[in-house]
Design a protein around this motif. Structure first.
Motif, PDB file in Angstrom:
ATOM      1  N   HIS A  20       0.924  -1.335   0.194  1.00  0.00           N
ATOM      2  CA  HIS A  20      -0.127  -0.027  -0.061  1.00  0.00           C
ATOM      3  C   HIS A  20       0.952   1.336  -0.054  1.00  0.00           C
ATOM      4  O   HIS A  20       0.569   2.130  -0.753  1.00  0.00           O
ATOM      5  N   THR A  24       0.963   3.941  -3.289  1.00  0.00           N
ATOM      6  CA  THR A  24       0.639   5.465  -3.120  1.00  0.00           C
ATOM      7  C   THR A  24       1.632   6.216  -3.270  1.00  0.00           C
ATOM      8  O   THR A  24       1.454   7.144  -3.917  1.00  0.00           O
ATOM      9  N   SER A  94      -0.047   4.008   7.640  1.00  0.00           N
ATOM     10  CA  SER A  94      -0.227   2.500   8.261  1.00  0.00           C
ATOM     11  C   SER A  94      -0.715   2.793   9.675  1.00  0.00           C
ATOM     12  O   SER A  94       0.091   2.294  10.426  1.00  0.00           O
ATOM     13  N   THR A 111      -4.161   7.095   7.347  1.00  0.00           N
ATOM     14  CA  THR A 111      -4.800   6.105   6.653  1.00  0.00           C
ATOM     15  C   THR A 111      -4.969   4.842   7.755  1.00  0.00           C
ATOM     16  O   THR A 111      -3.924   4.356   8.006  1.00  0.00           O
ATOM     17  N   HIS A 113      -6.398   1.298   7.971  1.00  0.00           N
ATOM     18  CA  HIS A 113      -6.630  -0.020   7.024  1.00  0.00           C
ATOM     19  C   HIS A 113      -7.840  -0.957   7.383  1.00  0.00           C
ATOM     20  O   HIS A 113      -8.645  -1.186   6.850  1.00  0.00           O
ATOM     21  N   ILE A 149      -9.777   2.941   4.084  1.00  0.00           N
ATOM     22  CA  ILE A 149      -9.762   2.296   2.788  1.00  0.00           C
ATOM     23  C   ILE A 149     -11.230   1.815   2.439  1.00  0.00           C
ATOM     24  O   ILE A 149     -11.013   1.088   1.093  1.00  0.00           O
ATOM     25  N   GLN A 173      -7.893   1.335  -1.417  1.00  0.00           N
ATOM     26  CA  GLN A 173      -6.470   0.798  -1.293  1.00  0.00           C
ATOM     27  C   GLN A 173      -6.146   0.868  -3.017  1.00  0.00           C
ATOM     28  O   GLN A 173      -6.656   0.089  -3.748  1.00  0.00           O
ATOM     29  N   LEU A 293      -7.404  -6.118  -1.495  1.00  0.00           N
ATOM     30  CA  LEU A 293      -6.597  -5.730  -2.658  1.00  0.00           C
ATOM     31  C   LEU A 293      -6.510  -6.958  -3.688  1.00  0.00           C
ATOM     32  O   LEU A 293      -6.691  -6.809  -4.644  1.00  0.00           O
TER      33      LEU A 293
END
Length: 378
Positions: A20, A24, A94, A111, A113, A149, A173, A293
């Protein structure tokens, strides 16, 4: 703008949060090259994939330069460096923000998750759950904006941390940009078969960590329930864990060795693309995901998806994936059988799923959303 990022995962994790972070930075530097992206990390794992970012265009990497190193620097020393470097904004990629970020006089974004340690407590040591809870709580308290996400993760944050929904933005994501590169789709079926000659002609694909939350055992049980003429092996791509031993024990006890393949080598990107393209379907009946993902990767490669009817997987899979009860191997088996026996359904899932993923998860779309959030708070 000079935008700072917590890049520990980018430089040290091969999967999950590391992917991720790298993706990004990739999409932001590709679509917004006028900015400087400052990457803070305590160390760099000796691997070409990680080291490539040390010289990546538009990026600058910063290491600890004081007596505090490692995780301590990342948590307690990073704010001093952020203040020194006069950033326009800091983004914790993260789930975390450094202590003291609120005193740096710059806006911050975090962010989040998932909150899996709240829902699947048995997968985490008690001490780890307490540490995670402290870090998540600190991050959502001090961030100017919180990125979830998925809508599911947004609801989890509101549930567990009582976060005002107006402080939360949803940015899905991002998938590695290579999944949108047509050069990976240019090989003919014959060429793909030649490059994957070590694999069977027909197989089901699973990609993800091999742990109890991901539910690989549910796939094995589902295949076992299929009619004999439909039993094709599953290729399980993922890191080892103690749970893999449990899965292997079940396989041995039920004499299913011919139906489960664990690749013994590391699967690099090119091979992964080919596996998605060759597989008859992708099955991912995880009990809980902040997003999912691998589901999007499969859709983009034209691989029909069977995934769970829970958590963020409903959003990731979209309207052209078959949703199943992850706690019910019979239901998983039934959905697999539908894809294997109904060519019209399979073709509809392939075409519709790819279009859905291209429209909703394209790197440009996600980069624009991120940059919109940054500009909103600067």
């Amino acid at each position: 703008m000079n935008i700072g990022f917590d890049a520990k995962r980018l430089y040290n994790n091969f999967t999950g949060l590391g992917n991720h972070s790298r993706t990004t930075i990739d999409i932001l530097s590709d679509f917004y090259p006028d900015n400087t992206y400052t990457l803070y990390t305590p160390k760099v794992k000796p691997h070409d994939m990680m080291r490539a970012y040390l010289n990546k265009e538009h990026c600058k990497t910063v290491f600890p330069c004081n007596c505090i190193n490692g995780s301590l620097w990342r948590t307690f020393g990073l704010s001093c460096d952020i203040k020194r470097d006069k950033l326009d904004l800091f983004h914790g990629l993260s789930n975390e923000l450094p202590v003291g970020i609120e005193k740096c006089n710059i806006p911050s974004v975090v962010t989040i998750h998932d909150v899996a340690f709240k829902s699947f407590k048995n997968m985490y040591h008690w001490q780890d759950r307490q540490i995670y809870d402290l870090k998540w709580r600190h991050a959502v308290k001090h961030a100017d904006r919180i990125i979830a996400i998925s809508e599911f993760t947004k609801q989890e944050l509101m549930r567990y941390y009582n976060v005002d929904e107006n402080r939360i933005d949803i940015v899905y994501q991002p998938v590695n940009p290579s999944f949108y590169n047509e050069k990976f789709n240019s090989l003919s079926p014959e060429e793909i078969n030649n490059q994957l000659s070590a694999y069977p002609d027909d197989f089901i694909l699973y990609v993800g960590s091999i742990n109890s939350r991901k539910n690989l055992l549910g796939i094995v049980k589902a295949i076992e329930l299929l009619p004999k003429d439909l039993q094709i092996p599953v290729v399980a791509v993922g890191d080892d864990s103690s749970y893999k031993t449990q899965v292997k024990q079940y396989i041995s006890e039920h004499h299913l060795e011919h139906l489960v393949i664990f690749p013994t080598h590391r699967i690099e990107d090119n091979e992964l693309h080919l596996l998605y393209q060759k597989a008859r379907l992708f099955v991912f009946p995880s009990f809980y995901e902040g997003f999912g993902l691998p589901v999007v990767e499969a859709l983009l490669k034209g691989c029909p998806v069977v995934t769970s009817n829970t958590s963020g997987l409903v959003e990731a899979g979209g309207p052209f994936s078959l949703l199943t009860d992850p706690y019910n191997p019979e239901d998983i088996s039934s959905k697999i059988q539908m894809v294997l026996t109904d060519d019209n359904l399979r073709n509809e899932m392939i075409a519709g799923g790819k279009e859905f993923a291209m429209n909703n998860y394209h790197p440009r779309v996600l980069a624009e959303r991120l940059m919109g959030i940054y500009k909103m708070i600067i």
